[in-house]
Scaffold this motif. Sequence first.
Motif, PDB file in Angstrom:
ATOM      1  N   VAL A 149       0.861  -1.181   0.000  1.00  0.00           N
ATOM      2  CA  VAL A 149       0.000   0.000   0.000  1.00  0.00           C
ATOM      3  C   VAL A 149       0.896   1.228   0.000  1.00  0.00           C
ATOM      4  O   VAL A 149       1.556   1.521   0.996  1.00  0.00           O
ATOM      5  CB  VAL A 149      -0.934   0.014   1.230  1.00  0.00           C
TER       6      VAL A 149
ATOM      7  N   GLY B  28      -3.744   7.125   2.286  1.00  0.00           N
ATOM      8  CA  GLY B  28      -5.123   6.695   2.405  1.00  0.00           C
ATOM      9  C   GLY B  28      -6.006   7.698   3.096  1.00  0.00           C
ATOM     10  O   GLY B  28      -7.056   8.073   2.596  1.00  0.00           O
TER      11      GLY B  28
ATOM     12  N   ALA C  36      -7.493  -1.008   1.527  1.00  0.00           N
ATOM     13  CA  ALA C  36      -6.356  -0.923   0.613  1.00  0.00           C
ATOM     14  C   ALA C  36      -5.616  -2.252   0.531  1.00  0.00           C
ATOM     15  O   ALA C  36      -5.193  -2.691  -0.548  1.00  0.00           O
ATOM     16  CB  ALA C  36      -5.411   0.195   1.058  1.00  0.00           C
TER      17      ALA C  36
END
Length: 239
Positions: A165, A169, A226
């Motif tokens: 990731v 986010g 994610a």
Amino acid sequence: MDRADRGGPRRGAVPGREEHLRRWASLHGSPPPTGLVRGWLSLVHLLSRPLARAGVAPTALTAAGLLVPLAALPAAAAGGRWVLAVPVLVLLSGVLDSLDGGVAVLTGRTSAWGAVADAVADRVADALALVVLWLLGAPGPLVVAAGALAALAEYSRARAGASGVHEVGVVTVGERPTRVLVVAATALVAGLRPEQAATWALVGALAALVVALVSLAQLLPVLRRALLAVDDDAGRPRR
């Protein structure tokens, strides 16, 4: 000029604020910052520009950001009006920590080593700031809990990054500028009212704990989505 500096812009060719914010968002894989984070980064840009023009190395600022919070410890331990030096030192530490990243972004001198050094310096500075609350009178277990939860949020984000990731986010309420401001505000009130320092230290530690809890509540669901997307892309089964 050494080889690492040649990738940066010419002196005087330092990007403006909006470009700085865009680069920051791009590096962190996040949408453009808003609210407190945007205000903090705008201040960082203002202070970083002359340093970038002067060719100051980001690593020098990282080192300075580690040394400054150490000076806050004896001031907090001394009590009384000495505590008024603590918010200045804590804020200076936070600013220096952000300036190394600001200068790196403005000059194009970001690197993997710089990112790791900055992250380690951040965690040490966070721990020292919480020690300040303890020295002012906050209960040790409460301070440890607040620190552990804040570290858990940072660790979760780092592990997600290692798992594929590459985006922040979400910008939570518990990002480092908020943590710095909580400790600085607590120390300021404790210095102005030394007879109530322990009470305000308790309030500050509780605030740090609540901020860390809310941050985790914001962060973990986003990281889960994610990470599930990473698993889907890799064809791995969901647990």
